[in-house]
Each structure stands twice: as structure tokens, then as C-alpha cells.
Enzyme design. Structure first.
Site, PDB file in Angstrom:
ATOM      1  N   SER A 210      65.231  45.445  41.713  1.00 51.48           N
ATOM      2  CA  SER A 210      63.941  45.822  41.130  1.00 51.48           C
ATOM      3  C   SER A 210      64.047  46.197  39.654  1.00 51.48           C
ATOM      4  O   SER A 210      63.083  46.083  38.914  1.00 51.48           O
ATOM      5  CB  SER A 210      63.318  46.986  41.907  1.00 51.48           C
ATOM      6  OG  SER A 210      63.032  46.581  43.226  1.00 51.48           O
TER       7      SER A 210
ATOM      8  N   HIS B 190      54.051  37.172  39.194  1.00 50.86           N
ATOM      9  CA  HIS B 190      53.806  35.835  39.737  1.00 50.86           C
ATOM     10  C   HIS B 190      52.339  35.580  40.064  1.00 50.86           C
ATOM     11  O   HIS B 190      51.638  36.457  40.538  1.00 50.86           O
ATOM     12  CB  HIS B 190      54.663  35.603  40.981  1.00 50.86           C
ATOM     13  CG  HIS B 190      56.117  35.554  40.680  1.00 50.86           C
ATOM     14  ND1 HIS B 190      56.724  34.443  40.147  1.00 50.86           N
ATOM     15  CD2 HIS B 190      57.083  36.487  40.808  1.00 50.86           C
ATOM     16  CE1 HIS B 190      58.001  34.688  39.969  1.00 50.86           C
ATOM     17  NE2 HIS B 190      58.252  35.922  40.358  1.00 50.86           N
TER      18      HIS B 190
END
Length: 161
Positions: A48, A56
Site C-alpha cells: 500500500s 484506476h
């Protein structure tokens, strides 16, 4: 008798998935106790905190699939979270480029998937590609203006707070 430490939910992992899960549970069930365990000294230490930061759009995923649906919903939710918590993100767009004729059929499939998933996208010819990306070596491309980037470690820090 010793007092027991109890939780209603136990989450293992202080990356974006564990932290977002904990945060959402807190929003839904504010009176319950949530414990999040992380082996590192801080959150977002692994994937992360080391990813590309891409926000996205869902252009690649099979229409109607769980991945496509959650990607689209998650993008909007993350943008909202960032706005509400003053976390840096940018909707800078991206282009998906075919460098030769052999890649055009695949590019057509990606474009169709994007449209079916509700992604804002359109075609670019060679001249339009060069306007956006002067060093791109493509013959045709898909422009996805809604794609973006986000500071995922900052998101994780805020979720943890």
C-alpha cells in the site's frame, strides 16, 4: 480475575484493505470495538505504501464483473474520501497506446470494455497522442481522462487516524 481485551471485529493488516475495512466498519457500527493488528511499526509499510499510486478507472475489467463494479465504485468513494479529508489526488488521465497494427485488436477490446463499464474514454490518432505525450511511440490510443493518481500512504495514515 483479569479483565479481558475484547473486540467486536479483529482485522489483521494495516494496508489499504485492512484500514479501509476498519474505517467502513466504524462508519456503520460506531458503538462496536474494532482492533486492527499490524506487525510493522507503521501502516502502509508494504504494498500500500510502495505502489504506483494509480487511481484506476476500471477500463480493463470484464463488464459486469465484481472487479469492474467494485473498481468503479471504489474510485468514486476514494475521490470523495480524499476531498473530505484534504488528501492529495489528481485526475490527470492516461493513454493506452498501441505501438503497431498487431495491438489494435486488443486496444479495441479495451475500449469496448471501458465504454461498457461507464468509463469516460475516447480514441486518439497519432497526432493527438503526441499532443498529450510527446515521447509516446503509438499509432492509436485510448484516452482515459478520468484516470488519476493518489497518495496512498497519506490515505492509509488518515484511515488509521
Amino acid at each position: 480475575m483479569a479483565k479481558q481485551n475484547t473486540s467486536d471485529f479483529l482485522i489483521i493488516g494495516g494496508g489499504i484493505v485492512g484500514l479501509a475495512t476498519a474505517w467502513n466498519l466504524m462508519q456503520r457500527y460506531p458503538d462496536l470495538r474494532i482492533t486492527l493488528l499490524e506487525k510493522e511499526p507503521r501502516v502502509a509499510t508494504h504494498q500500500s505504501g510502495r505502489n504506483s499510486g494509480v487511481l484506476h478507472s476500471g477500463v480493463y475489467y470484464k463488464p459486469g464483473s465484481l472487479k469492474a463494479i467494485t473498481c468503479r465504485q471504489g474510485k468514486l468513494a476514494l475521490e470523495k474520501f480524499c476531498r473530505e479529508h484534504s488528501i492529495a489526488y489528481e485526475i490527470c488521465g492516461k493513454i493506452i497506446v498501441a505501438v503497431d497494427e498487431a495491438e489494435l485488436e486488443g486496444l479495441d477490446r479495451i475500449y469496448a470494455r471501458g465504454l461498457e463499464n461507464g468509463v469516460s474514454c475516447h480514441w486518439l490518432d497519432r497526432a493527438q497522442i503526441l499532443e498529450l505525450e510527446p515521447f509516446a511511440a503509438g499509432i492509436r490510443a485510448i484516452h482515459v481522462p478520468e484516470a488519476g493518481i493518489v497518495d496512498y500512504p497519506a490515505v492509509c495514515d488518515r484511515l488509521a487516524a
